[in-house]
Enzyme design. Structure first.
Site, short mmCIF file in Angstrom:
data_model
loop_
_atom_site.label_atom_id
_atom_site.label_comp_id
_atom_site.label_asym_id
_atom_site.label_seq_id
_atom_site.Cartn_x
_atom_site.Cartn_y
_atom_site.Cartn_z
N CYS A 181 -5.27 9.61 -7.19
CA CYS A 181 -4.75 10.88 -6.81
C CYS A 181 -5.74 11.56 -5.60
O CYS A 181 -5.48 11.80 -4.67
CB CYS A 181 -4.56 11.94 -7.96
SG CYS A 181 -5.82 11.75 -9.05
N HIS A 229 -5.00 19.42 -7.09
CA HIS A 229 -6.58 19.08 -6.88
C HIS A 229 -7.19 19.65 -5.52
O HIS A 229 -6.40 19.57 -4.22
CB HIS A 229 -6.73 17.49 -6.73
CG HIS A 229 -6.71 16.76 -8.07
ND1 HIS A 229 -6.37 17.42 -9.39
CD2 HIS A 229 -6.51 15.65 -8.30
CE1 HIS A 229 -6.39 16.50 -10.28
NE2 HIS A 229 -6.46 15.12 -9.39
N THR A 269 8.96 8.88 -19.79
CA THR A 269 8.92 10.02 -20.69
C THR A 269 7.48 10.81 -20.33
O THR A 269 7.42 11.82 -20.94
CB THR A 269 9.07 9.71 -21.92
OG1 THR A 269 8.18 8.72 -22.53
CG2 THR A 269 10.49 9.39 -22.19
N GLY A 270 6.53 10.26 -19.68
CA GLY A 270 5.23 10.80 -19.16
C GLY A 270 5.24 12.01 -18.11
O GLY A 270 6.48 11.78 -17.51
N ARG A 304 -5.47 -1.88 -8.31
CA ARG A 304 -5.98 -1.19 -7.30
C ARG A 304 -7.12 -2.22 -6.26
O ARG A 304 -6.88 -2.39 -5.16
CB ARG A 304 -6.48 -0.02 -7.09
CG ARG A 304 -5.49 0.88 -7.88
CD ARG A 304 -5.89 2.49 -8.13
NE ARG A 304 -5.06 3.18 -8.63
CZ ARG A 304 -5.38 4.50 -9.18
NH1 ARG A 304 -6.66 4.84 -9.30
NH2 ARG A 304 -4.41 5.14 -9.84
#
Length: 341
Positions: free
Chosen positions: A130, A243, A13-14, A101
């Site tokens: 990102c 970005h 839902t984000g 990560r």
């Protein structure tokens, strides 16, 4: 190729979770079933997928029974807790948070750059930051021609990288300022409308922010070459989506402007927009909603040898998060890697 898997999207839902569902639908990902997962607050609500609406289920420790593949975008704490549970149940996890990560046992993957690392997965795969993703998509084809020695990057990052609340904050502040009303920041430490904030995430003892060190460390891991040196300055700008990055890339031997254009034009996932005489160059305005990483303003650095300057732009919610995760899932499917060793 693995048969159609049962796929769960955690954090459905984000903003990124919704984009993941849209991209799975757009690319007609061959899932037997899609299961949207979220917190108890969202459980029972409905979310669109293709021509139907799916009922959101609460994310619990039992959510992954019978699930083959899970894409997470629910925050580091959630990934820390539930990714190992999912993997233990036989579900392969592609995680969009920063938690896994830099784990040496977890592949950190951009499919255009290091898809071979997926073959080493042990149940959890990390999606990079990102701003790192769009940068390494551009660096790798150049590195393959002449080894990269050093990268200097400055980023101009959209507010959507901070989530939907930040998008709303920018929108609200613009309206407040036009109406001569007082602005009270909440997501950011200062007003973001008509401003630039050189502060993403917490500051560290070395003077860099966590965001900047993510770019440094993740780039080395993805490229698989510790000799590549990276320094970064990350800045939040009043842009909703997309970005931008100013890159200075120094290589062992000279790559001319013309050769760089040719190399990048042929590279996967890149669109070269580089005709400054005609005012053609990448901008967030063009990149928003697109899958490619856009590159322009390519030129040879006049201040030093064997270096290139360029301008790189990508949609941070698509290629910078949701799309990259779905591309990883597609690769896992094609290579029959949707299984936990």
């Amino acid at each position: 190729m693995t048969k159609d898997p049962v796929v769960a999207v955690a954090g459905a839902t984000g903003a990124v979770g919704r984009e993941m569902l849209r991209i799975l639908a757009e690319r007609d990902f061959p899932a037997k079933e899609i299961i949207p997962l979220a917190s108890s607050r969202s459980a029972g609500s409905k979310i669109e997928y293709k021509d139907s609406k799916l009922i959101v289920q609460e994310l619990t420790e039992d959510s992954f029974k019978g699930v083959d593949l899970a894409i997470f975008s629910a925050g580091g704490g959630t990934s820390e807790k539930y990714a190992p549970i999912a993997a233990k149940s036989g579900c392969v996890v592609v995680d969009n948070s920063s938690f896994w990560r830099m784990d040496p046992d977890v592949p950190l993957v951009v499919p255009e750059v290091n898809p071979e690392d997926l073959e080493k997965h042990q149940g959890i795969i990390a999606n990079p930051n990102c701003s790192t993703i769009q940068m390494v998509v551009v660096l790798k084809p150049l590195h393959d021609v002449s080894r990269i020695k050093r990268v200097v990057v400055s980023t101009y990052q959209a507010v959507s990288g901070s989530g939907q609340k930040a998008v709303h904050e920018l929108e609200t502040q613009v309206k407040q300022l036009f109406n001569m009303e007082e602005v009270t920041p909440s997501v950011y430490p200062y007003q973001i409308a008509f401003n630039c904030i050189p502060h993403l995430d917490a500051f560290l003892d070395n003077g860099y922010t966590k965001e900047e060190m993510k770019m440094v460390n993740e780039t080395v891991k993805i490229m698989g070459d510790e000799s590549v040196k990276v320094t970064a300055t990350t800045v939040r700008v009043p842009v909703f989506f997309g970005h931008s990055e100013s890159l200075n890339v120094q290589t062992e031997s000279r790559i001319s402007r013309e050769d760089a254009r040719a190399i990048l034009t042929q590279a996967p996932g890149i669109r070269v927009m580089d005709n400054p005489e005609e005012k053609i160059y990448p901008m967030p305005l063009f990149a928003a909603g697109k899958d490619e990483t856009f590159v322009g303003r390519i030129r040879e650095d006049q201040s030093t040898e064997n270096a290139l300057d360029m301008w790189v732009v990508a949609d941070n919610i698509r290629k910078g998060a949701a799309l990259n995760a779905v591309q990883i899932a597609e690769f896992l499917l094609v290579k029959d890697l949707v299984r936990v060793p």
